[in-house]
Design an enzyme around this catalytic site. Structure first.
Site, PDB file in Angstrom:
ATOM      1  N   TYR A 117      -7.233   9.379 -12.088  1.00  0.00           N
ATOM      2  CA  TYR A 117      -5.768   9.372 -11.965  1.00  0.00           C
ATOM      3  C   TYR A 117      -5.347  10.769 -11.517  1.00  0.00           C
ATOM      4  CZ  TYR A 117      -2.776   5.464 -12.953  1.00  0.00           C
ATOM      5  OH  TYR A 117      -2.043   4.322 -12.813  1.00  0.00           O
ATOM      6  N   GLU A 170      -1.915  11.839 -10.223  1.00  0.00           N
ATOM      7  CA  GLU A 170      -0.516  11.905  -9.764  1.00  0.00           C
ATOM      8  C   GLU A 170      -0.173  13.325  -9.352  1.00  0.00           C
ATOM      9  OE1 GLU A 170       2.099  10.088 -12.599  1.00  0.00           O
ATOM     10  OE2 GLU A 170       1.192   8.127 -12.288  1.00  0.00           O
ATOM     11  N   ASP A 187       5.102   4.161  14.668  1.00  0.00           N
ATOM     12  CA  ASP A 187       4.178   3.408  13.817  1.00  0.00           C
ATOM     13  C   ASP A 187       2.983   3.042  14.697  1.00  0.00           C
ATOM     14  OD1 ASP A 187       2.731   1.495  12.478  1.00  0.00           O
ATOM     15  OD2 ASP A 187       4.469   0.437  11.668  1.00  0.00           O
ATOM     16  N   THR A 211      -1.701   2.901   9.567  1.00  0.00           N
ATOM     17  CA  THR A 211      -2.644   2.370   8.599  1.00  0.00           C
ATOM     18  C   THR A 211      -4.020   2.891   9.032  1.00  0.00           C
ATOM     19  OG1 THR A 211      -2.781   0.340   9.895  1.00  0.00           O
ATOM     20  CG2 THR A 211      -1.356   0.307   7.967  1.00  0.00           C
ATOM     21  N   LYS A 223      -7.382  -0.341  10.907  1.00  0.00           N
ATOM     22  CA  LYS A 223      -7.385  -1.163  12.126  1.00  0.00           C
ATOM     23  C   LYS A 223      -8.314  -0.501  13.139  1.00  0.00           C
ATOM     24  CE  LYS A 223      -2.869  -3.225  11.155  1.00  0.00           C
ATOM     25  NZ  LYS A 223      -2.007  -2.448  10.254  1.00  0.00           N
ATOM     26  N   ARG A 238      -8.729   0.176   3.771  1.00  0.00           N
ATOM     27  CA  ARG A 238      -7.324  -0.236   3.809  1.00  0.00           C
ATOM     28  C   ARG A 238      -6.463   0.824   3.139  1.00  0.00           C
ATOM     29  NH1 ARG A 238      -5.623  -5.993   4.715  1.00  0.00           N
ATOM     30  NH2 ARG A 238      -3.807  -4.672   4.643  1.00  0.00           N
TER      31      ARG A 238
HETATM   32  N1  DSN Z   1      -0.549  -7.433   9.118  1.00  0.00           N
HETATM   33  C1  DSN Z   1      -0.750  -6.463  10.161  1.00  0.00           C
HETATM   34  C2  DSN Z   1      -1.193  -7.111  11.413  1.00  0.00           C
HETATM   35  O1  DSN Z   1      -1.963  -8.043  11.333  1.00  0.00           O
HETATM   36  O2  DSN Z   1      -0.817  -6.685  12.491  1.00  0.00           O
HETATM   37  C3  DSN Z   1       0.439  -5.613  10.363  1.00  0.00           C
HETATM   38  O3  DSN Z   1       0.864  -5.159   9.155  1.00  0.00           O
END
Ligand code: DSN
Length: 424
Positions: free
Chosen positions: A60, A62, A206, A232, A235, A241
């Protein structure tokens, strides 16, 4: 299904929880034996998985390095600082917050940092490829802020920058968001930045879908123009994730306060370590070649599909993603996606711009090449996948045909190692 020699992965899970073990192995087999075309998914390296599943899950922490609310941080502080430094170096940014749990809370943190409740967000409409958190009404971002949504051009399905500028001038948003989940072309981030400056709005890029392409030099970089860049990490970037917010130094304090204590509690330091490993991998020449190949592969797959009479939104792609309008094939997106899944080809049904069908049963299919490129597949393999997709969609109701294709796909997939997988 066998475990390879020297592979300690899941040994204890197998011993203590055979049910969960069996299901994880089943999913692993599925990931090995299928052509995974969901453009937001990938395969992480085993190193990323190990860091993510490490003892750091026990912590933890924080707060931020050097300013925590718990003792016991002498190692964790070093890890989080290292990951921040790697993010800053890789993306050429002044500040990086690596704590967001995922993309949606990260976008909310940006708004929480820079806006007041009720301020205006201007983002790409969800049915036109945008994301829920760019101000769509069902999202908290559309409920607690005022949202206006730009759309793509009705004929070209491209972002019309003149229309974006006109809307920005008429609506005077506090923030303009660029980025999407189903847009197969490049973004002109310089132009978005210019428009935002003209109306005195913040600019959020984004880049969740394309951050790996940006790192690889296969897509223009928003960092010089944006107040905040959110990505994110799972990807095209090929990490675990999670998410990161990168920004100019002037917004650092506000962003950090918005993430913690504004929206989150303790950061997931195991995920942060996994992100760090992925960032190190992404800084290599090998990753650069990978990112370039994702686009080459997407173009090859798009070319094969076009030759076979598929109607592609915008006529093709220049990133990792292809959005198919199945109207002309007389198959609805959901049926096509389900037929493909039966044939071991995994994509997702998706709305297309100006779709006349509902989001839960839309006209489109969204696919992409990050995962297949990770497995070392190239243009010839993309053409083969396009042929199978055509066959499976033509045989949408013929389960025997789909199963036969599925067997061919499985045999094909087994020739391309899936990183981090131990089934053989
Ligand atoms: N769920 C993601 C996607 O598949 O593009 C975006 O957040």
């Amino acid at each position: 299904m066998t475990t390879q020699i020297g592979d300690q992965y899941l040994v204890e899970t197998e011993r203590t929880d055979p049910e969960i073990f069996r299901l994880i192995k089943e999913e692993e087999r599925y990931q090995v034996d299928s052509v995974r075309l969901i453009p937001s998914e990938n395969y992480t390296s085993r190193a990323v998985m190990e860091a993510t599943g490490s003892v750091l899950a026990n912590k933890y922490s924080e707060g931020y390095p050097g300013k925590r609310y718990y003792e016991g941080q002498r190692v964790v502080d070093q890890i989080e600082t290292l990951v921040q430094d790697r993010a800053k170096a890789l993306f050429g940014v002044e500040h990086a917050n690596v704590q967001p749990y995922s993309g949606s809370p990260a976008n909310l943190a940006v708004y929480f940092a820079l806006l007041q409740p009720g301020d205006k967000i201007m983002g790409l409409a969800l049915p036109h490829g945008g994301h829920l958190t760019h101000g769509w009404p069902v999202s908290a971002t559309g409920r607690y802020y005022t949202a206006v949504q730009y759309e793509v051009d009705p004929k070209t399905h491209l972002i019309d920058y003149d229309a974006v500028r006109a809307m920005a001038k008429a609506e005077r948003p506090r923030i303009i968001v660029a980025g999407a989940t189903a847009y197969p072309r490049q973004y002109d981030f310089a132009k978005f930045g210019e428009i935002a400056r003209e109306v005195d709005a913040y600019f959020l890029a984004d880049i969740s879908h394309i951050s790996g392409l940006i790192v690889a030099g296969a897509h223009p970089d928003p960092a010089p123009y944006a107040d905040a860049v959110m990505t994110t990490t799972h990807k095209t970037l090929r990490g675990p994730r999670g998410a990161m917010i990168m920004c100019k130094a002037e917004h650092a304090e506000a962003i950090d306060k918005a993430v913690f204590p504004g929206l989150q509690g303790g950061p997931h330091e195991n995920t942060i370590a996994g992100i760090g490993v992925a960032l190190k991998e992404a800084a290599t020449d090998e990753f650069r070649a990978y990112g370039q190949q994702i686009v080459v592969n997407a173009k090859a797959l798009a070319g094969e599909l076009k030759e076979r009479g598929f109607d592609l939104i915008t006529g093709g792609t220049d990133n990792h993603l292809i959005l198919i309008d199945l109207t002309g094939k007389k198959v609805i997106g959901k049926k096509a996606a389900k037929a493909l899944d039966r044939a071991n080809i995994v994509g997702n049904y998706n709305t297309i711009p100006f779709d006349t069908r509902k989001p839960f049963s839309p006209s489109g299919l969204r696919i992409g090449t990050p995962s297949v490129t990770t497995r070392g597949m190239k243009e010839d393999e993309m053409r083969q996948i396009g042929r199978w997709m055509d066959e499976a969609i033509a045989a949408v109701k013929d389960e025997d045909a789909l199963d036969r294709i599925g067997e061919e796909v499985r045999d094909f997939c087994r020739q391309y190692p899936a990183p981090g997988m131990s089934v053989s």
